[in-house]
Design an enzyme around this catalytic site. Structure first.
Site, short mmCIF file in Angstrom:
data_model
loop_
_atom_site.label_atom_id
_atom_site.label_comp_id
_atom_site.label_asym_id
_atom_site.label_seq_id
_atom_site.Cartn_x
_atom_site.Cartn_y
_atom_site.Cartn_z
N ARG A 94 11.99 -5.10 5.71
CA ARG A 94 10.92 -3.93 5.06
C ARG A 94 12.12 -2.69 6.26
O ARG A 94 11.86 -3.40 7.96
CB ARG A 94 9.78 -3.83 5.71
CG ARG A 94 10.05 -1.89 5.95
CD ARG A 94 7.96 -1.70 5.69
NE ARG A 94 7.30 -2.70 6.82
CZ ARG A 94 6.08 -3.28 6.46
NH1 ARG A 94 5.34 -1.91 5.74
NH2 ARG A 94 5.53 -3.23 7.22
N LYS A 129 1.11 -1.17 0.81
CA LYS A 129 -0.06 -0.33 0.27
C LYS A 129 0.87 1.26 -0.19
O LYS A 129 1.11 2.17 -0.62
CB LYS A 129 -0.56 -0.06 1.50
CG LYS A 129 -1.59 -1.20 0.87
CD LYS A 129 -2.99 -0.94 2.66
CE LYS A 129 -1.89 -1.38 3.57
NZ LYS A 129 -1.46 -2.87 3.90
N ARG A 144 -10.65 -0.41 9.00
CA ARG A 144 -10.07 -0.69 9.05
C ARG A 144 -10.68 -2.37 9.84
O ARG A 144 -10.26 -3.17 10.11
CB ARG A 144 -8.59 -0.94 9.44
CG ARG A 144 -7.49 -1.28 9.20
CD ARG A 144 -6.26 -1.53 10.15
NE ARG A 144 -5.00 -1.93 9.99
CZ ARG A 144 -4.61 -1.69 9.12
NH1 ARG A 144 -4.18 -0.45 8.68
NH2 ARG A 144 -2.93 -1.61 8.80
N ARG A 148 10.58 -1.32 11.75
CA ARG A 148 9.31 -1.16 12.99
C ARG A 148 9.45 -2.00 14.06
O ARG A 148 9.63 -3.35 13.56
CB ARG A 148 8.24 -0.57 11.90
CG ARG A 148 7.54 0.20 11.51
CD ARG A 148 6.65 0.43 10.16
NE ARG A 148 5.86 -0.07 10.18
CZ ARG A 148 4.41 -0.48 9.10
NH1 ARG A 148 4.73 -0.01 8.47
NH2 ARG A 148 3.57 -1.69 9.88
N ARG A 193 -0.41 -9.55 13.22
CA ARG A 193 -1.69 -8.11 12.28
C ARG A 193 -2.19 -8.85 11.09
O ARG A 193 -3.59 -8.65 10.57
CB ARG A 193 -0.42 -7.64 11.30
CG ARG A 193 0.74 -6.41 12.68
CD ARG A 193 1.59 -5.92 12.35
NE ARG A 193 1.82 -5.59 11.25
CZ ARG A 193 2.98 -5.15 10.49
NH1 ARG A 193 3.30 -5.89 10.50
NH2 ARG A 193 2.67 -3.92 9.06
P1 AP5 Z 1 4.53 -1.69 1.99
O1 AP5 Z 1 3.94 -0.83 0.96
O2 AP5 Z 1 5.90 -0.42 2.69
O3 AP5 Z 1 3.45 -2.24 2.30
P2 AP5 Z 1 2.02 -1.64 3.08
O4 AP5 Z 1 0.28 -2.35 2.16
O5 AP5 Z 1 2.12 0.15 2.94
O6 AP5 Z 1 2.43 -2.44 4.77
P3 AP5 Z 1 1.96 -2.16 5.98
O7 AP5 Z 1 2.66 -2.71 7.53
O8 AP5 Z 1 1.84 -0.42 6.15
O9 AP5 Z 1 0.63 -2.24 6.07
P4 AP5 Z 1 0.26 -2.37 8.26
O10 AP5 Z 1 -1.16 -2.36 7.33
O11 AP5 Z 1 0.53 -3.24 8.25
O12 AP5 Z 1 0.71 -1.03 8.76
P5 AP5 Z 1 -0.15 0.03 9.21
O13 AP5 Z 1 1.29 1.24 8.70
O14 AP5 Z 1 -0.70 0.85 8.18
O15 AP5 Z 1 5.63 -2.60 1.28
C1 AP5 Z 1 6.29 -3.55 2.54
C2 AP5 Z 1 7.44 -3.93 2.85
O16 AP5 Z 1 7.63 -4.60 1.06
C3 AP5 Z 1 8.47 -2.99 1.56
O17 AP5 Z 1 9.71 -3.25 2.07
C4 AP5 Z 1 8.12 -2.94 -0.10
O18 AP5 Z 1 10.03 -2.32 0.01
C5 AP5 Z 1 8.34 -4.37 0.05
N1 AP5 Z 1 7.62 -4.21 -0.73
C6 AP5 Z 1 6.39 -3.16 -1.97
N2 AP5 Z 1 6.18 -3.35 -3.14
C7 AP5 Z 1 6.46 -4.57 -3.65
C8 AP5 Z 1 6.77 -5.06 -5.07
N3 AP5 Z 1 5.62 -4.83 -5.51
N4 AP5 Z 1 7.20 -6.82 -5.19
C9 AP5 Z 1 8.57 -6.52 -3.66
N5 AP5 Z 1 9.07 -5.78 -2.53
C10 AP5 Z 1 7.82 -4.92 -2.52
O19 AP5 Z 1 -0.69 0.19 10.03
C11 AP5 Z 1 0.46 -0.02 11.55
C12 AP5 Z 1 -0.90 -0.21 12.21
O20 AP5 Z 1 -1.33 1.13 12.94
C13 AP5 Z 1 -1.56 -1.12 12.57
O21 AP5 Z 1 -0.58 -2.93 12.90
C14 AP5 Z 1 -2.49 -0.54 14.00
O22 AP5 Z 1 -1.97 -1.05 14.96
C15 AP5 Z 1 -2.24 0.79 13.27
N6 AP5 Z 1 -3.30 1.16 12.76
C16 AP5 Z 1 -2.53 1.64 11.67
N7 AP5 Z 1 -4.59 1.86 10.71
C17 AP5 Z 1 -5.52 1.92 11.88
C18 AP5 Z 1 -6.92 1.58 11.68
N8 AP5 Z 1 -7.60 1.80 10.62
N9 AP5 Z 1 -7.10 1.15 12.84
C19 AP5 Z 1 -6.64 0.66 13.70
N10 AP5 Z 1 -5.11 0.75 13.66
C20 AP5 Z 1 -4.96 0.90 13.18
#
Ligand code: AP5
Length: 222
Positions: free
Chosen positions: A129, A18, A94, A158, A169
């Site tokens: 990552r 994402k 979410r 992270r 997660r």
């Molecule tokens: P990346 O682009 O970073 O992936 P992402 O989908 O953004 O992953 P996140 O882990 O950030 O999502 P998440 O939903 O778990 O965490 P969030 O920060 O929202 O890519 C991942 C890796 O893969 C990178 O190393 C990248 O380089 C590589 N990559 C990307 N594309 C690739 C490709 N095509 N090929 C190969 N490699 C690739 O949330 C974190 C925490 O915050 C949650 O756990 C929760 O506690 C809280 N939180 C956030 N939002 C909410 C909500 N709405 N409600 C409640 N709690 C929330």
């Protein structure tokens, strides 16, 4: 107003790409990127009241309570830049309650994108990552290594990217995914996220361009 800026939601499991796709979408379409994960990590880093509440949930790989996240997102969406340029909501809603909160405020996207990636690939992406705290750029030790030694030396991991926390997660994502996407079933586009980031972006680009043409307005990049 004649302006009809794009409103986009992007969803998918942890590490489905994402954030990576959002960097590319923002570059091309100039939308305001609103990532709840990034907003929450900034609150934690600042040591704010929200940050202190959110920290324990995030570090355990659990969802932060709905009311905290919903207040944060609706405040951000109501700012002038998001209204003018359009928005790209990443990581929200979410849970069913979060989707309902937006529906009640009549905040709806034009398109709901879901990145689809197999579980074993997700684990590897999380564990590898790294983030650049200076630029906010997302790296991966194998897939996208840093460009210079200087960047490499300042990269951070992270606290929720251990294999165990990623499993948790992922479970929580699976428990909620259907309830959330049911709200947007008529505008859902599922995309195979297990391809190079350029190829994934090509597909997203063509979808957004199509929606944008249908809305009949040119969105200028920044
Ligand atoms: P990346 O682009 O970073 O992936 P992402 O989908 O953004 O992953 P996140 O882990 O950030 O999502 P998440 O939903 O778990 O965490 P969030 O920060 O929202 O890519 C991942 C890796 O893969 C990178 O190393 C990248 O380089 C590589 N990559 C990307 N594309 C690739 C490709 N095509 N090929 C190969 N490699 C690739 O949330 C974190 C925490 O915050 C949650 O756990 C929760 O506690 C809280 N939180 C956030 N939002 C909410 C909500 N709405 N409600 C409640 N709690 C929330």
């Amino acid at each position: 107003s004649m302006n009809e800026p794009l409103k986009v939601m992007i969803s998918g499991a942890p590490a489905s790409g994402k954030g990576t796709q959002c960097e590319l979408i923002v570059q091309k379409f100039g939308l305001v990127h609103i990532s709840t994960g990034d907003l929450l990590r900034a609150e934690v880093a600042a040591g704010s009241e929200i940050g202190n509440k959110a920290k324990e949930y995030m570090n355990a790989g659990r969802l932060v309570p709905d009311e905290i996240v919903t207040a944060m997102v609706t405040a951000r969406l109501s700012r002038e830049d998001a209204k003018q340029k359009g928005w790209l909501l990443d990581g929200y809603p979410r849970s069913f309650a979060q989707a309902e909160a937006l529906e009640q405020k009549q905040i709806r996207p034009d398109i709901y994108i879901v990145l689809d990636v197999p579980d074993d690939i997700l684990i590897d992406r999380c564990v590898g990552r790294r983030l650049d705290p200076v630029t906010g750029k997302i790296y991966h030790i194998k897939n996208f290594p840093p460009e210079t030694e200087e960047i490499k030396s300042r990269l951070i991991t992270r606290p929720d990217d251990t294999e165990e926390k990623v499993q948790s997660r992922l479970e929580i994502y699976k428990q909620n995914a259907e309830a959330v996407s049911s709200t947007y079933s008529s505008i859902t586009n599922k995309i195979d996220g297990n391809r190079s980031k350029e190829v994934v972006f090509e597909e997203i680009d063509s979808l957004l361009s199509q929606v944008h043409n249908e809305k009949g307005k040119l969105i200028k990049p920044e």
